[in-house]
Design a protein around this motif. Structure first.
Motif, PDB file in Angstrom:
ATOM      1  N   ASN A   9       8.082  14.932   0.786  1.00 29.13           N
ATOM      2  CA  ASN A   9       6.820  15.435   0.281  1.00 29.13           C
ATOM      3  C   ASN A   9       5.985  14.658  -0.439  1.00 29.13           C
ATOM      4  N   ARG A  10       6.124  13.192  -0.394  1.00 32.19           N
ATOM      5  CA  ARG A  10       5.489  12.418  -1.201  1.00 32.19           C
ATOM      6  C   ARG A  10       4.029  12.269  -0.640  1.00 32.19           C
ATOM      7  N   PRO A  11       3.000  12.315  -1.370  1.00 33.80           N
ATOM      8  CA  PRO A  11       1.778  12.014  -0.872  1.00 33.80           C
ATOM      9  C   PRO A  11       1.604  10.849  -0.199  1.00 33.80           C
ATOM     10  N   VAL A  12       1.047  10.492   1.106  1.00 37.79           N
ATOM     11  CA  VAL A  12       0.754   9.240   1.703  1.00 37.79           C
ATOM     12  C   VAL A  12      -0.435   8.408   0.839  1.00 37.79           C
ATOM     13  N   LEU A  13      -1.325   9.207   0.252  1.00 35.52           N
ATOM     14  CA  LEU A  13      -2.244   8.501  -0.678  1.00 35.52           C
ATOM     15  C   LEU A  13      -2.234   9.296  -1.859  1.00 35.52           C
ATOM     16  N   LYS A  14      -2.290   8.563  -2.928  1.00 38.19           N
ATOM     17  CA  LYS A  14      -2.258   8.929  -4.451  1.00 38.19           C
ATOM     18  C   LYS A  14      -3.195   8.093  -5.155  1.00 38.19           C
ATOM     19  N   ALA A  15      -4.011   8.666  -5.976  1.00 35.88           N
ATOM     20  CA  ALA A  15      -4.903   7.967  -6.916  1.00 35.88           C
ATOM     21  C   ALA A  15      -4.795   8.628  -8.344  1.00 35.88           C
ATOM     22  N   VAL A  16      -4.704   7.833  -9.199  1.00 35.39           N
ATOM     23  CA  VAL A  16      -4.573   8.448 -10.741  1.00 35.39           C
ATOM     24  C   VAL A  16      -5.822   7.594 -11.710  1.00 35.39           C
ATOM     25  N   ASP A  17      -6.506   8.434 -11.991  1.00 33.85           N
ATOM     26  CA  ASP A  17      -7.698   7.959 -13.024  1.00 33.85           C
ATOM     27  C   ASP A  17      -8.359   6.522 -12.481  1.00 33.85           C
ATOM     28  N   ILE A  18      -8.429   6.549 -11.156  1.00 33.85           N
ATOM     29  CA  ILE A  18      -9.190   5.314 -10.768  1.00 33.85           C
ATOM     30  C   ILE A  18     -10.471   5.114 -11.056  1.00 33.85           C
ATOM     31  N   GLY A  19     -11.236   3.964 -11.423  1.00 34.18           N
ATOM     32  CA  GLY A  19     -12.365   3.746 -11.800  1.00 34.18           C
ATOM     33  C   GLY A  19     -12.629   2.271 -11.276  1.00 34.18           C
ATOM     34  N   LYS A  20     -14.198   2.048 -11.229  1.00 35.13           N
ATOM     35  CA  LYS A  20     -14.636   0.910 -10.412  1.00 35.13           C
ATOM     36  C   LYS A  20     -15.841   0.657 -11.207  1.00 35.13           C
ATOM     37  N   TRP A  74      -1.663   4.437  -4.972  1.00 37.90           N
ATOM     38  CA  TRP A  74      -0.450   4.277  -4.163  1.00 37.90           C
ATOM     39  C   TRP A  74      -0.710   4.463  -2.462  1.00 37.90           C
ATOM     40  N   LEU A  75      -0.432   3.482  -1.938  1.00 41.03           N
ATOM     41  CA  LEU A  75      -0.781   3.884  -0.315  1.00 41.03           C
ATOM     42  C   LEU A  75       0.807   3.727   0.241  1.00 41.03           C
ATOM     43  N   ASP A  76       0.927   4.877   0.818  1.00 40.55           N
ATOM     44  CA  ASP A  76       2.130   4.988   1.461  1.00 40.55           C
ATOM     45  C   ASP A  76       3.376   4.650   0.535  1.00 40.55           C
ATOM     46  N   GLY A  77       3.300   4.923  -0.637  1.00 42.90           N
ATOM     47  CA  GLY A  77       4.367   5.007  -1.536  1.00 42.90           C
ATOM     48  C   GLY A  77       4.526   3.655  -2.571  1.00 42.90           C
ATOM     49  N   LEU A  83       0.314  -5.839  -5.498  1.00 43.76           N
ATOM     50  CA  LEU A  83      -0.047  -6.579  -4.295  1.00 43.76           C
ATOM     51  C   LEU A  83      -1.287  -7.637  -4.668  1.00 43.76           C
ATOM     52  N   ASP A  84      -1.119  -8.714  -3.936  1.00 42.56           N
ATOM     53  CA  ASP A  84      -2.380  -9.500  -4.070  1.00 42.56           C
ATOM     54  C   ASP A  84      -3.299  -9.207  -2.554  1.00 42.56           C
ATOM     55  N   GLU A  85      -4.227  -9.879  -2.392  1.00 37.72           N
ATOM     56  CA  GLU A  85      -5.096  -9.381  -1.151  1.00 37.72           C
ATOM     57  C   GLU A  85      -4.201  -9.388  -0.058  1.00 37.72           C
ATOM     58  N   ASP A  86      -3.288 -10.547   0.333  1.00 36.32           N
ATOM     59  CA  ASP A  86      -2.714 -10.566   1.465  1.00 36.32           C
ATOM     60  C   ASP A  86      -1.558  -9.791   1.580  1.00 36.32           C
ATOM     61  N   GLY A  87      -0.995  -8.815   0.547  1.00 34.44           N
ATOM     62  CA  GLY A  87       0.058  -8.329   0.438  1.00 34.44           C
ATOM     63  C   GLY A  87      -0.560  -6.795   0.649  1.00 34.44           C
ATOM     64  N   ARG A  88      -1.848  -6.552   0.133  1.00 32.69           N
ATOM     65  CA  ARG A  88      -2.655  -5.295   0.535  1.00 32.69           C
ATOM     66  C   ARG A  88      -2.946  -5.386   1.989  1.00 32.69           C
ATOM     67  N   ALA A  89      -3.150  -6.469   2.685  1.00 33.29           N
ATOM     68  CA  ALA A  89      -3.462  -6.500   4.094  1.00 33.29           C
ATOM     69  C   ALA A  89      -2.396  -6.069   4.752  1.00 33.29           C
ATOM     70  N   ALA A  90      -0.980  -6.791   4.359  1.00 34.67           N
ATOM     71  CA  ALA A  90       0.198  -6.595   4.994  1.00 34.67           C
ATOM     72  C   ALA A  90       0.567  -5.036   5.007  1.00 34.67           C
ATOM     73  N   ARG A  91       0.267  -4.287   3.589  1.00 35.48           N
ATOM     74  CA  ARG A  91       0.737  -3.018   3.589  1.00 35.48           C
ATOM     75  C   ARG A  91      -0.102  -2.139   4.347  1.00 35.48           C
ATOM     76  N   ARG A  92      -1.399  -2.468   4.923  1.00 38.56           N
ATOM     77  CA  ARG A  92      -2.232  -1.752   5.865  1.00 38.56           C
ATOM     78  C   ARG A  92      -1.761  -2.008   7.182  1.00 38.56           C
ATOM     79  N   ALA A  93      -1.251  -3.148   7.576  1.00 41.01           N
ATOM     80  CA  ALA A  93      -0.965  -3.491   9.163  1.00 41.01           C
ATOM     81  C   ALA A  93      -0.084  -2.437   9.720  1.00 41.01           C
ATOM     82  N   GLY A  94      -0.617  -1.913  10.659  1.00 40.22           N
ATOM     83  CA  GLY A  94       0.058  -0.736  11.383  1.00 40.22           C
ATOM     84  C   GLY A  94       0.212   0.466  10.681  1.00 40.22           C
ATOM     85  N   ARG A  95      -0.265   0.575   9.425  1.00 38.72           N
ATOM     86  CA  ARG A  95       0.109   2.052   8.822  1.00 38.72           C
ATOM     87  C   ARG A  95      -1.632   2.465   8.710  1.00 38.72           C
TER      88      ARG A  95
END
Length: 235
Positions: A9-20, A74-77, A83-95
């Protein structure tokens, strides 16, 4: 004692109070202001709003293409801030898959080579056969050896959709996918997008200014001046 799957039941995407916030000649400019949301696996969600409301920025933060100034995604948990930029790219890969308004095909690669690319980057051995399979699904087998310059706008977007789905992603982000297409071609592309999305059970996050298109999604999130102002179940 029965053990429950805590991820079910965990959301695949979750954002809490994000701002830019970005800097401008006039000083700090807030593009997004404390947006919170959850998206479940298999759900289709449209993000709507006027031009400049912050829709594409929100998509970029959810996908880890950009970093939030505050809050957490949170992206897929996994928390993206860890994560740094490479870590985020690895998290996206295949997902994660992407479909953009401007196609983003590589001009020097043929249609099949563009679709193969994410598989080859992931070290998949059967990249060409899988790419051919998805190109057949989008009706472009006869164009597999054509370069982007030899394809129409609708054909380019079909290649982009094939590339997005070839990794069988858990999440697909689509940012104004029909923005550069005429209305008839755009309608065909959207039917294809929703058909493949439904067949694979992919989570769809769709940025659009078209409210009619948004209503085809399970839920509609409205952004205004960087804030989430409305959230409605459309069906």
């Amino acid at each position: 004692m029965e053990h429950k799957d805590e991820t079910a039941n965990r959301p695949v995407l979750k954002a809490v109070d994000i701002g830019k916030e970005v800097t401008s000649p006039e000083g700090p400019l807030t593009i997004l202001d404390k947006v919170s949301l959850e998206i479940s696996l298999g759900e289709s969600v449209a993000i709507v709003g006027q031009s400049g409301a912050g829709k594409s920025t929100l998509l970029a933060l959810l996908a880890g293409l950009d970093e939030a100034s505050e809050g957490e995604v949170w992206l897929d948990g996994e928390a993206l801030s860890t994560l740094d930029e490479d870590g985020r790219a690895a998290r996206r890969a295949g997902r994660v898959g992407f479909v953009f308004q401007s196609f983003h095909l590589i001009p020097s690669l043929t249609a099949v080579e563009n679709v193969m690319l994410p598989l080859e980057l992931a070290g998949e051995a059967d990249a060409e056969s899988r790419a051919d399979e998805v190109l057949k699904q989008v009706g472009l087998s006869a164009r597999r050896r054509h370069y982007p310059r030899q394809l129409s706008g609708g054909e380019k977007q079909r290649v982009a959709i094939a590339r997005a789905f070839v990794t069988r992603p858990r999440i697909l982000f689509a940012d104004e996918p029909t923005g550069n297409l005429d209305s008839r071609t755009g309608a065909t592309i959207i039917d294809l997008l929703f058909s493949l999305n439904s067949a694979l059970g992919t989570t769809l996050v769709l940025v659009t200014h078209d409210h009619g298109l948004a209503l085809r999604c399970d839920r509609v999130i409205e952004i205004e001046d960087g804030r989430l102002v409305a959230e409605n179940v459309s069906r």
